[in-house]
Enzyme design. Structure first.
Site, PDB file in Angstrom:
ATOM      1  N   ALA A  68      76.532  54.523  79.122  1.00 54.12           N
ATOM      2  CA  ALA A  68      75.991  53.166  78.904  1.00 54.12           C
ATOM      3  C   ALA A  68      75.084  53.086  77.681  1.00 54.12           C
ATOM      4  O   ALA A  68      74.289  53.985  77.404  1.00 54.12           O
ATOM      5  CB  ALA A  68      75.248  52.642  80.114  1.00 54.12           C
ATOM      6  N   GLY A  69      75.238  51.985  76.960  1.00 51.86           N
ATOM      7  CA  GLY A  69      74.375  51.675  75.833  1.00 51.86           C
ATOM      8  C   GLY A  69      74.911  52.066  74.474  1.00 51.86           C
ATOM      9  O   GLY A  69      74.333  51.701  73.450  1.00 51.86           O
ATOM     10  N   ALA A 123      82.572  51.984  77.140  1.00 48.98           N
ATOM     11  CA  ALA A 123      83.613  50.968  77.300  1.00 48.98           C
ATOM     12  C   ALA A 123      83.415  49.850  76.297  1.00 48.98           C
ATOM     13  O   ALA A 123      84.210  49.661  75.380  1.00 48.98           O
ATOM     14  CB  ALA A 123      83.625  50.423  78.729  1.00 48.98           C
ATOM     15  N   LYS A 178      82.946  57.528  90.491  1.00 48.70           N
ATOM     16  CA  LYS A 178      81.790  57.252  89.647  1.00 48.70           C
ATOM     17  C   LYS A 178      80.906  56.298  90.437  1.00 48.70           C
ATOM     18  O   LYS A 178      81.282  55.165  90.712  1.00 48.70           O
ATOM     19  CB  LYS A 178      82.184  56.622  88.313  1.00 48.70           C
ATOM     20  CG  LYS A 178      80.966  56.397  87.417  1.00 48.70           C
ATOM     21  CD  LYS A 178      81.232  55.458  86.269  1.00 48.70           C
ATOM     22  CE  LYS A 178      79.910  55.177  85.551  1.00 48.70           C
ATOM     23  NZ  LYS A 178      80.038  54.078  84.579  1.00 48.70           N
TER      24      LYS A 178
END
Length: 252
Positions: free
Chosen positions: A185-186, A207, A98
């Protein structure tokens, strides 16, 4: 029945939820969350593995049958990211990476120029590259053209929990992509994950939304259900939006 497996490069996964490990209070809490999520692919910051030995985390993933996906979190340029990826390949015996190349610590937004440069070098070096990128359809296309196995646009900056701030751009990325699109993300809560899938994403990576939730295991279960619900809704096809009302039953 539509095949519900997520396929990236030469591998298939039953779960469309990819988990990260950052922010977990301890391995016991993380283990409960990973089990509840049903994930089969989980990111690991290679710098943390190097600095802390990483044996506890890697042993946990191995015991749960979860594939570790090393990432280049914290790298600030192409050269640093490429070196970190090469170290990850040696340490974890995998050519999957990643790719993260961050512009600055305040926003944690990707550096587009350095990201493409690193992606090109890593693809040439035989890596399966999954790049964390901005919600920019043109940049996503550049990364796909460079040979990336997927594109991973952000919904909003890392750790903000703002959800998907530009859903139209995510839709444009999906419409133009010939590789899987993973919303990365977010994400703040389950409805954000469901929306990502409804917009056409192939998977969601998160996460903080789980590891820093009040009850990480419960939130992980919610995220798993949301990803499945969003995927099924996308496949089913939503009704068109209308300006005026329309009776569900015909008038007599």
């Amino acid at each position: 029945m539509v095949d519900s497996k997520l396929t990236i490069a030469d591998r298939s996964f039953s779960s469309r939820l990819i988990m990260g490990t950052g922010g977990a209070g301890n391995l016991a809490v993380l283990e409960e969350a990973l089990i509840a999520s049903g994930t089969e692919l989980t990111t690991v910051a290679i710098r943390r593995v190097d600095a802390e030995g990483g044996t506890g985390l890697l042993d946990l993933l191995n015991r749960l049958g979860i594939t570790p996906l090393p990432n280049t979190a914290g790298c600030r340029g192409a050269a640093e990211a490429v070196l970190t990826a090469q170290l990850a390949r040696e340490a974890l015996n995998t050519n999957w990476i990643k790719l993260e190349v961050i512009a600055d610590e305040r926003t944690l937004l990707p550096d587009a120029v350095e990201l493409v440069r690193a992606a090109e070098q890593l693809v040439d070096d035989g890596f399966v590259v999954l790049p964390y990128t901005n919600d920019d359809p043109v940049l996503a296309r550049r990364l796909e053209d460079a040979g990336c196995a997927a594109v991973m646009p952000l919904g909003s900056p890392i750790g903000t929990g703002l959800g998907i701030t530009n859903p139209h751009n995510i839709e444009m990325i999906v419409a133009g992509a010939g590789v899987p699109v993973v919303l990365d993300a977010g994400i703040g809560t389950a409805s954000d994950a469901a929306l990502a899938m409804e917009l056409g994403c192939d998977a969601v990576l998160l996460a903080t939304a789980v590891t820093r939730a009040g009850d990480p295991a419960a939130m992980a279960a919610a995220m798993s259900a949301a990803v499945t619900a969003g995927y099924l809704a996308r496949r089913a096809g939503r009704i068109p939006k209308r300006f005026w009302a329309q009776a569900s039953s015909p008038p007599r």
